[in-house]
Design a protein around this motif. Structure first.
Motif, PDB file in Angstrom:
ATOM      1  N   GLY A 149       0.806  -1.222   0.000  1.00  0.00           N
ATOM      2  CA  GLY A 149       0.000   0.000   0.000  1.00  0.00           C
ATOM      3  C   GLY A 149       0.836   1.266   0.000  1.00  0.00           C
ATOM      4  O   GLY A 149       2.062   1.223  -0.013  1.00  0.00           O
ATOM      5  N   GLY A 150       0.141   2.399   0.025  1.00  0.00           N
ATOM      6  CA  GLY A 150       0.813   3.687   0.118  1.00  0.00           C
ATOM      7  C   GLY A 150       1.410   4.153  -1.197  1.00  0.00           C
ATOM      8  O   GLY A 150       1.302   3.478  -2.229  1.00  0.00           O
ATOM      9  N   ARG A 431      -6.567   4.491   3.703  1.00  0.00           N
ATOM     10  CA  ARG A 431      -5.796   4.850   2.499  1.00  0.00           C
ATOM     11  C   ARG A 431      -4.487   4.094   2.333  1.00  0.00           C
ATOM     12  O   ARG A 431      -4.081   3.776   1.230  1.00  0.00           O
ATOM     13  CB  ARG A 431      -5.445   6.347   2.530  1.00  0.00           C
ATOM     14  N   GLY A 432      -3.814   3.838   3.460  1.00  0.00           N
ATOM     15  CA  GLY A 432      -2.497   3.218   3.360  1.00  0.00           C
ATOM     16  C   GLY A 432      -2.548   1.705   3.390  1.00  0.00           C
ATOM     17  O   GLY A 432      -1.519   1.050   3.484  1.00  0.00           O
ATOM     18  N   SER A 433      -3.745   1.140   3.269  1.00  0.00           N
ATOM     19  CA  SER A 433      -3.897  -0.310   3.429  1.00  0.00           C
ATOM     20  C   SER A 433      -3.128  -1.112   2.384  1.00  0.00           C
ATOM     21  O   SER A 433      -2.933  -0.671   1.257  1.00  0.00           O
ATOM     22  CB  SER A 433      -5.375  -0.673   3.332  1.00  0.00           C
TER      23      SER A 433
ATOM     24  N   ASN B 245      -1.557   1.482   8.513  1.00  0.00           N
ATOM     25  CA  ASN B 245      -2.064   2.172   7.327  1.00  0.00           C
ATOM     26  C   ASN B 245      -1.784   3.666   7.439  1.00  0.00           C
ATOM     27  O   ASN B 245      -1.426   4.313   6.455  1.00  0.00           O
ATOM     28  CB  ASN B 245      -3.572   1.947   7.172  1.00  0.00           C
ATOM     29  N   THR B 248       1.878   4.300   6.747  1.00  0.00           N
ATOM     30  CA  THR B 248       2.115   4.276   5.307  1.00  0.00           C
ATOM     31  C   THR B 248       1.641   5.587   4.689  1.00  0.00           C
ATOM     32  O   THR B 248       2.296   6.163   3.818  1.00  0.00           O
ATOM     33  CB  THR B 248       1.345   3.104   4.662  1.00  0.00           C
ATOM     34  N   ASP B 249       0.493   6.040   5.178  1.00  0.00           N
ATOM     35  CA  ASP B 249      -0.067   7.292   4.691  1.00  0.00           C
ATOM     36  C   ASP B 249       0.865   8.461   4.999  1.00  0.00           C
ATOM     37  O   ASP B 249       1.138   9.302   4.141  1.00  0.00           O
ATOM     38  CB  ASP B 249      -1.418   7.517   5.390  1.00  0.00           C
ATOM     39  N   SER B 252       3.790   8.498   2.754  1.00  0.00           N
ATOM     40  CA  SER B 252       3.497   8.799   1.349  1.00  0.00           C
ATOM     41  C   SER B 252       3.349  10.292   1.131  1.00  0.00           C
ATOM     42  O   SER B 252       3.835  10.834   0.151  1.00  0.00           O
ATOM     43  CB  SER B 252       2.204   8.103   0.922  1.00  0.00           C
TER      44      SER B 252
END
Lengths: 623, 623
Positions: A149-150, A431-433, B245, B248-249, B252
């Protein structure tokens, strides 16, 4: 952090990095043939001239289909070598799960057809593009981000490529770096930008071809050629998991109403899909509110009625979903926001705005709780819409409902237990899944497709994969000109002549006549009263359910590309069956039957209304 | 809704309902033998007399181990039939994933040993118990909830069984319903209540035996006999998925600091475990703050320093975890809350509280932003703690850090980009989750265990499963007297004599000398600066990783029960090797060696400090 450096992998991440996305047959094999279809038009004939004027060099290009060598085997049977390409790729807009796989697919396809090809990633999104901050994508880098992800392989910014200066910086970057192609990963805005870049590049005789890919978890890039957006599947699944957990929670404790706001910008696709997956008690879509012109008071009333009816059955819990775009769909709030944005633009300070609003807007503003006032006064986003993720509509509504229920209790019209609410906003946590199998496969195929479009020297296209609701083995791949998805918005704002917008790929809201929405409507009463919560659970990557797709995708009858193909084959059949020398009767029958077909089409196609594929209505104003 | 009615199953839920939890060998086979161990004592010898006085009939009972017929086969080899039992079961406290499996395990064990046994569920938690609102659990009902999340089979309330009146209602219910046993599903408070019920029932010569099970996702029911709590594994996994997540977000977009508050009440176990799973940049545990007596200012400063150091490396994003109990761990805020709660108890209205606070408390209160003031004024929970889930400490800290960074920017001591934050509270969205395989198996085994304790006529016990970090085939099952887990808190509050609390099973905080916390400390600097985020992803139910357990469980060296067994076997060995008739030398050696052992123990055990297993320090004040 160093872009492309990778992070510490968990067990699942390691596993996922070994996942090999399925590739549709037309992208397999030694040679992918690019078949050019008919020249394209735009959905609304009224817009055609205008769009053609704005995009003289990239308007009307043909549709593209990829045909595999499995259908037409190459003579030697080995991998077809193509000339080496230099391609740049840039992340635009909000990170959507699967974005990395676009790059992985693109990279693999490039290296497969010529190991000397070079893929450059722009670091930090469009800002990196403007200042030519690049990273040469290598096997190691790709390996660190496969099915993850990301957007952290390259990072991103929210900036768009709209100003003359930005477009020129991009042009300069592509020329300096000697790129054959530029792949823009993003949603409606970014793909509109990609179309503009393509036209500008062509005009400047720049050799870089521009290709977009539909990547946005909002799910609002939908049209004849694009059935789904990368990221939407994963986001909806993660949100549905959480919503369902909350439903289970509500049912266990039976004492709270949960108000949950979901991301998705002006369109309510995420909210609709999550409702279909998890069956909460109530959903209020922005599109419904806009189309029925519901006021804040109407919406509050609707929720209060639900609370009342449920209390009569002894139920004091519930789950209510709202899209973040709801606030802009409420006519009076939208008008208030417009006034505020105009004042902000004119440099009025937030402290003195209230005094300068029109009397009715000021009255509405002053009636709001302080936290919402503060949020409504935030500067608009770069696309002129409000900062939807920052406006806590769920808290506003919960508060309005609470106040109303208190009044009703005092009046004696409500005799149930006290109304209690808990508010949530679900956005950043999804969102970052790690992307679902569907998003991995879809994005990977799109990445391959982007390569083949560039290898064929096509400019101003979006990579497409259609027939998505069927098995990967039946997916169709190709490309469509970005201009063929454009529409022009005409808005009557206040008095005077209508404001004509720029040709753009516009976000498409939920189709209130569509099957997905129909499915929701059909069950709304049951879901409201009977607590038929369903918990899809966390995304699974192996075993049953791991290949599931969104309900919206599965119930809608897309397959535009398939029908185009079918139409072509019918036309061909008529031509071959009715060749010179056939009997008079056959010819007469053919002419008569075809006259009927032409008559029907002429009845349907006149002045931009009622033609077969017109853009989904977006009455909710959002320019 | 109708309790026990089940809901609409998703694909995953259907799959899960078919999952068959693994059963440890000691619970398999035709006959489970109940082996009584030595009489128990309490962790702190100073408390022993007091606890014995409060629980004369249930204090000092022996430990219980289950021994399978696989070890000692029963003569006929078929399932041993026991007399039929009537058992009641009640959900207490917050819903924890896996709770349903306690009932499933209990039901299956009961029916296995006599199909005529009856299991009654109390509807609506303790309130249902008091008014005898029951549901006869059937095969169909159990089938609808196997391996499913939530407490919706029976519902629950947060009420406790503490007042004389409540205890009497419970006694009356158990007598009227002619129950042989009552199983209480809950955490520290509910198990303390269960102990009280057991004592009261015994005193009243009521035939109902009371057994507790450790079910609380807070993870704070820990002691010599209880290694883990049902629900903790799932909750930590879901929260870690979301935190990851967000990491990761953050990586990003590189522009936000995320402040995430996690549920867990006064203890920080959930926060610690999630940190170990996802590696956020920073974690502030309540136990650290209490033990170092950090003020709000100190914590703000610590975060600002982190922001500063990261900015120097060009990083403007980050993820910071906070437990919901943090606010009560900050000494000055705790004191303020105490003053507020006393005033509330005395009937002072929220409006006039500020004026009646002591000067320093008033000054602190007035320095707070309005939203926090409102939240601090909420009435305390039934256990006298603040309404932790309602106090948005994450927003308070984000705001304090923002203000401080602005000051530093003005001073010129901070020259980086503007500090931006987004706040989250993760709690409700995890509680209702479909439970992990570990929680399913653990709860199911505990349910079986509860049956065997009742079948053996044991009263005032908690069902235990130990050696949990190893494979199910090596789990040890049994029971421990609830009184053996009790401690008494002595608090010096203001001047005067210490306040002596009632004997209770107290929540245990994170052990700052433990291995889990050590692991965090060891990596803290790396995690802070290097963004070594790890994304465990959503819970998987099949394939690699689906049998993972919490890191806290795996790194700690529990196995108290195993060591007790080993000690017993050593003592037995000495006895058998040194029997009358052995040589003088052997006897001399044994006496001398044993004298040494006794000497060491006497050195360790005197006045309640420094004995081998003393309760984990809970210096953070929470009565």
């Amino acid at each position: 952090m160093e872009f492309g450096a990778g992070i510490e992998f968990s067990t699942l991440q390691k596993q996922r990095s070994l996942y090999v996305p399925q590739l549709p047959p037309c992208l397999q094999g030694s040679h992918v043939q690019v078949e050019l279809g008919d020249a394209t038009t735009v959905p609304d004939p009224l817009d055609a001239e205008s769009i053609k004027r704005s995009f003289p060099l990239t308007y009307g290009q043909p549709l593209v289909h990829f045909v595999s060598s499995l259908e037409k085997p190459s003579p030697n049977g080995v991998q077809d070598q193509q000339p080496p390409l230099r391609v740049g790729v840039v992340f635009c807009g909000r990170q959507s799960p699967g974005g990395h796989n676009i790059i992985c697919g693109l990279y693999d396809a490039m290296k497969l057809h010529n190991p000397k090809s070079t893929l450059l990633g722009f670091c930090g999104g469009t800002e990196g593009l403007f200042v030519q901050k690049t990273l040469v994508i290598s096997d190691d880098i790709v390996a660190a981000y496969r099915n993850q992800g990301g957007y952290d392989m390259l990072g991103r910014t929210k900036d768009q490529i709209t100003s003359k200066e930005q477009v020129n910086s991009a042009l300069n970057a592509c020329q300096t770096l000697d790129l054959n192609g530029l792949v823009v990963i993003g949603g409606v805005t970014s793909n509109t930008d990609a179309a503009q870049l393509a036209e500008t590049f062509a005009e400047a005789k720049c050799l870089t071809k521009v290709v977009g890919v539909p990547v946005t978890f909002y799910g609002d890039l939908q049209n004849q050629f694009v059935e789904a957006n990368v990221g939407f599947d994963t986001i909806c699944k993660v949100n549905s998991q959480l919503i369902s957990n909350i439903c289970t929670d509500a049912l266990s404790a039976e004492k709270y109403y949960y108000f949950i706001r979901l991301m998705g910008r002006s369109a309510s696709h995420v909210t609709l899909e999550c409702s279909l997956q998890s069956h909460p008690n109530m959903v209020i879509l922005g599109e419904e509110v806009a189309s029925s012109k519901l006021t804040l008071h109407d919406i509050t009333k609707r929720i209060c009625n639900a609370v009342q009816s449920r209390a009569e059955k002894g139920k004091y819990h519930g789950v209510i979903l709202l899209p973040e775009g709801l606030v802009e769909s409420i006519p009076e709030v939208y008008a208030l926001l417009q006034e505020i944005h105009v004042l902000l633009k004119n440099g009025v300070s937030t402290e003195s705005i209230s005094g300068q609003l029109s009397p009715w807007a000021s009255a509405l503003f002053e009636s709001m709780p302080p936290f919402i006032k503060k949020q409504l006064l935030l500067s608009p986003e770069s696309d002129q819409s409000a900062q939807l993720s920052q406006i806590e509509t769920e808290k506003l509504l919960a508060q309005l409902v609470e106040t109303e229920m208190e009044i009703q209790t005092k009046n004696g019209t409500y005799t149930g237990k006290k109304f209690n609410s808990i508010c949530h906003f679900f956005g950043y946590q999804a969102r970052g899944s790690v992307p679902s199998n569907f998003d991995c496969d879809y994005a990977y195929a799109l990445g391959h497709g982007a390569y083949h479009l560039l290898a064929a020297g096509l400019n101003g296209y979006i990579a497409t994969v259609t027939n998505l609701k069927n098995d990967v083995s039946r997916w169709r791949c190709g490309g469509a000109p970005l201009t063929a998805m454009m529409t022009i918005r005409r808005l009557l704002r206040g008095l005077g002549t209508p404001l004509i917008g720029k040709p753009s790929i516009h976000p498409v809201g939920v189709d209130l006549k569509g099957k997905s929405y129909g499915l929701l409507l059909q069950n709304a009463e049951k879901y409201l009263m009977d607590d038929l919560y369903s918990n899809p659970g966390p995304i699974q990557y192996k075993g049953p359910g791991s290949d599931s797709k969104t309900i919206c995708l599965c119930v809608e009858d897309h397959d535009y590309m398939g029908r185009l193909k079918k139409l072509q084959s019918y036309l061909d059949k008529v031509k071959t069956s009715v060749r010179p020398g056939c009997s008079q009767e056959v010819l007469k029958a053919a002419v008569s039957a075809m006259a009927y077909v032409v008559e029907i089409l002429s009845l349907m196609s006149p002045a931009g209304t009622g033609h077969a594929y017109h853009p989904l209505e977006d009455t909710y104003a959002n320019m």
